[in-house]
Enzyme design. Structure first.
Site, PDB file in Angstrom:
ATOM      1  N   CYS A 113       0.819  -1.230   0.000  1.00  0.00           N
ATOM      2  CA  CYS A 113       0.000   0.000   0.000  1.00  0.00           C
ATOM      3  C   CYS A 113       0.843   1.265   0.000  1.00  0.00           C
ATOM      4  CB  CYS A 113      -0.954  -0.008   1.180  1.00  0.00           C
ATOM      5  SG  CYS A 113      -2.051  -1.433   1.149  1.00  0.00           S
ATOM      6  N   HIS A 254      -3.324   7.174   2.566  1.00  0.00           N
ATOM      7  CA  HIS A 254      -3.708   5.876   2.002  1.00  0.00           C
ATOM      8  C   HIS A 254      -5.072   5.501   2.579  1.00  0.00           C
ATOM      9  CE1 HIS A 254      -3.966   1.751   1.001  1.00  0.00           C
ATOM     10  NE2 HIS A 254      -3.665   1.313   2.203  1.00  0.00           N
ATOM     11  N   ASN A 284      -9.986  -0.384  -0.013  1.00  0.00           N
ATOM     12  CA  ASN A 284      -8.530  -0.230  -0.047  1.00  0.00           C
ATOM     13  C   ASN A 284      -8.015  -0.777  -1.379  1.00  0.00           C
ATOM     14  OD1 ASN A 284      -5.765  -0.508   0.266  1.00  0.00           O
ATOM     15  ND2 ASN A 284      -5.882  -1.393   2.322  1.00  0.00           N
TER      16      ASN A 284
HETATM   17  N1  COA Z   1     -18.137  -9.443   9.224  1.00  0.00           N
HETATM   18  C1  COA Z   1     -18.539  -9.786  10.450  1.00  0.00           C
HETATM   19  N2  COA Z   1     -17.701 -10.126  11.440  1.00  0.00           N
HETATM   20  C2  COA Z   1     -16.373 -10.092  11.150  1.00  0.00           C
HETATM   21  C3  COA Z   1     -15.887  -9.739   9.891  1.00  0.00           C
HETATM   22  C4  COA Z   1     -16.821  -9.412   8.904  1.00  0.00           C
HETATM   23  N3  COA Z   1     -16.454  -9.052   7.671  1.00  0.00           N
HETATM   24  N4  COA Z   1     -14.543  -9.791   9.924  1.00  0.00           N
HETATM   25  C5  COA Z   1     -14.198 -10.175  11.155  1.00  0.00           C
HETATM   26  N5  COA Z   1     -15.297 -10.362  11.904  1.00  0.00           N
HETATM   27  C6  COA Z   1     -15.391 -10.779  13.285  1.00  0.00           C
HETATM   28  C7  COA Z   1     -14.201 -11.553  13.741  1.00  0.00           C
HETATM   29  O1  COA Z   1     -14.307 -12.899  13.336  1.00  0.00           O
HETATM   30  C8  COA Z   1     -14.276 -11.377  15.238  1.00  0.00           C
HETATM   31  O2  COA Z   1     -15.206 -12.296  15.731  1.00  0.00           O
HETATM   32  P1  COA Z   1     -14.958 -13.052  17.120  1.00  0.00           P
HETATM   33  O3  COA Z   1     -14.884 -11.969  18.137  1.00  0.00           O
HETATM   34  O4  COA Z   1     -16.164 -13.916  17.219  1.00  0.00           O
HETATM   35  O5  COA Z   1     -13.676 -13.785  16.936  1.00  0.00           O
HETATM   36  C9  COA Z   1     -14.864  -9.982  15.403  1.00  0.00           C
HETATM   37  O6  COA Z   1     -15.430  -9.643  14.134  1.00  0.00           O
HETATM   38  C10 COA Z   1     -13.859  -8.936  15.794  1.00  0.00           C
HETATM   39  O7  COA Z   1     -12.746  -9.099  14.980  1.00  0.00           O
HETATM   40  P2  COA Z   1     -11.560  -8.094  15.037  1.00  0.00           P
HETATM   41  O8  COA Z   1     -10.509  -8.531  14.086  1.00  0.00           O
HETATM   42  O9  COA Z   1     -11.145  -7.850  16.456  1.00  0.00           O
HETATM   43  O10 COA Z   1     -12.292  -6.778  14.519  1.00  0.00           O
HETATM   44  P3  COA Z   1     -11.678  -5.358  14.363  1.00  0.00           P
HETATM   45  O11 COA Z   1     -12.473  -4.358  15.100  1.00  0.00           O
HETATM   46  O12 COA Z   1     -10.186  -5.345  14.585  1.00  0.00           O
HETATM   47  O13 COA Z   1     -11.928  -5.059  12.823  1.00  0.00           O
HETATM   48  C11 COA Z   1     -10.667  -5.022  10.807  1.00  0.00           C
HETATM   49  C12 COA Z   1     -11.343  -5.891  11.870  1.00  0.00           C
HETATM   50  C13 COA Z   1     -10.015  -5.937   9.794  1.00  0.00           C
HETATM   51  C14 COA Z   1     -11.725  -4.173  10.151  1.00  0.00           C
HETATM   52  C15 COA Z   1      -9.606  -4.123  11.509  1.00  0.00           C
HETATM   53  O14 COA Z   1      -8.769  -4.894  12.320  1.00  0.00           O
HETATM   54  C16 COA Z   1      -8.774  -3.370  10.530  1.00  0.00           C
HETATM   55  O15 COA Z   1      -9.249  -2.510   9.840  1.00  0.00           O
HETATM   56  N6  COA Z   1      -7.457  -3.673  10.473  1.00  0.00           N
HETATM   57  C17 COA Z   1      -6.586  -3.035   9.520  1.00  0.00           C
HETATM   58  C18 COA Z   1      -6.712  -3.706   8.204  1.00  0.00           C
HETATM   59  C19 COA Z   1      -6.066  -2.923   7.096  1.00  0.00           C
HETATM   60  O16 COA Z   1      -6.386  -1.780   6.902  1.00  0.00           O
HETATM   61  N7  COA Z   1      -5.177  -3.572   6.352  1.00  0.00           N
HETATM   62  C20 COA Z   1      -4.514  -2.978   5.277  1.00  0.00           C
HETATM   63  C21 COA Z   1      -3.491  -2.031   5.756  1.00  0.00           C
HETATM   64  S1  COA Z   1      -2.687  -1.258   4.448  1.00  0.00           S
END
Ligand code: COA
Length: 327
Positions: A113, A254, A284
């Site tokens: 990214c 980004h 993204n």
């Molecule tokens: N729909 C519903 N539930 C989802 C899901 C989806 N699409 N994706 C994950 N979950 C669930 C998980 O399984 C987890 O369930 P559990 O508690 O039963 O295990 C719960 O949601 C919480 O997951 P978590 O990973 O803690 O959520 P979060 O608040 O961290 O949000 C992201 C997840 C991916 C949105 C967040 O971590 C994020 O944005 N990270 C950065 C990713 C990114 O930008 N990457 C590229 C960088 S360049």
């Protein structure tokens, strides 16, 4: 002093829109969850037979058209991508061929990214060294083909698209790229990466069944380091130029996730109206997010002479970087 000025911007987004409601039918998720956690409402998906080089070429053509520069005048093409048409040669060479940029040389940058910001930094060094005068800097991705559409943790986040800028050497006035800052830390490589199929995890029935050819991510960990790195590298750019948050006309980060952008902007002490956000429309698109956003902002008349524009990106590697521009 030679400065690299942006004289043209262009972007290309594929026509097909995939909404959160479409994804609800593919994995166990909801529109509400995706919007609340990411701010993303829909993303674009490349058509069958449409490749990274095609989208990059369209974006580059639009940037050249805006600048009134012909392809034969280009000295260098640098393309930030992790979803090139082939493992090699560089997709930038295919773009060169498409454009008929016969006097340029061309290479790809693999910084996930941060690819566009790295490419911009390299192009700036090239121009400031006096080696050439016109560089096409592109970010283009077809992430939909390396996303596991059965994995709800990742498939909701990403999309396809391309953006480009034309950088030209200028000794006239103080407009142009003021500084660029690049960092990486390989100790985090496996928190966000595509394990296969390179030369380490090669194509085999077992690796295929393991879905090794798809993007893998530890979302929570990535989130924390992303906010920290985007903040520090943005402040680094401001400090290097003796400027502060209030001097920023527009912050174009980004577009990974609305929560990451808001947390970063708050730490830098930027107001909402200083931050450009379009992640709700495209998700993204990795190396493409910043040049696409720049082109949108430019065509909307939001980038005006003398404006201070701050770009920062974070991505797999981990890599992160920033650039400060006087428009
Ligand atoms: N729909 C519903 N539930 C989802 C899901 C989806 N699409 N994706 C994950 N979950 C669930 C998980 O399984 C987890 O369930 P559990 O508690 O039963 O295990 C719960 O949601 C919480 O997951 P978590 O990973 O803690 O959520 P979060 O608040 O961290 O949000 C992201 C997840 C991916 C949105 C967040 O971590 C994020 O944005 N990270 C950065 C990713 C990114 O930008 N990457 C590229 C960088 S360049």
């Amino acid at each position: 002093m030679i400065r690299a000025r942006i004289t043209g911007t262009g972007s290309y987004m594929p026509e097909q829109i995939r909404t959160n409601f479409d994804i609800e039918k593919m994995v166990d998720t909801t529109n509400d969850w995706i919007v609340a956690r990411t701010g993303i409402e829909e993303r674009r998906i490349a058509a069958e037979g449409e490749y990274t080089s095609d989208m990059a070429t369209r974006a580059a053509e639009r940037a050249l058209e805006m600048a009134g520069v012909s392809a034969s005048e280009i000295d260098l093409i640098v393309l930030g991508t992790i979803t090139g048409d082939y493992p090699w040669p560089a997709t930038a060479c295919i773009v060169q061929q498409n454009l008929g940029a016969n006097n340029a040389y061309a290479y790809d940058i693999s910084a996930a990214c941060t690819g566009f910001v790295y490419a911009l930094g390299c192009a700036n060094d090239f121009i400031q060294s006096g080696r050439g005068k016109k560089v096409l800097v592109i970010g283009a991705e077809t992430l939909s083909r390396i996303i596991d559409w059965t994995d709800r943790n990742t498939c909701v986040l990403f999309g396809d698209g391309a953006g480009a800028v034309l950088l030209e050497a200028s000794e006239d006035g103080d407009a142009g790229l003021l500084s660029s800052h690049m960092h990486s830390d390989g100790s985090y490589f496996d928190l966000l990466y595509q394990p296969g199929f390179g030369t380490r995890i090669m194509l085999s029935a077992e690796n295929y069944d393991n879905r090794s050819n798809y993007l893998k991510m530890q979302g929570n960990e990535v989130f924390k380091v992303a906010v920290r790195s985007l903040t520090s590298v943005s402040l680094e750019a401001l400090e290097a130029n003796g400027l502060s948050a209030s001097d920023v006309s527009l912050f174009i980060p980004h577009q990974a996730n609305k929560r990451i952008l808001e947390a970063t902007a708050k730490r830098i002490k930027l107001n909402d109206d200083q931050v450009y956000i379009n992640v709700h429309k495209y998700g993204n698109t990795s190396g493409a997010t910043i040049p696409v956003a720049m082109d949108e902002a430019n065509r909307a008349g939001m980038l005006n002479a003398g404006d201070i524009i701050l770009l920062s990106a974070f991505g797999g590697g981990f890599t992160w970087g920033s650039a400060l521009i006087r428009w």
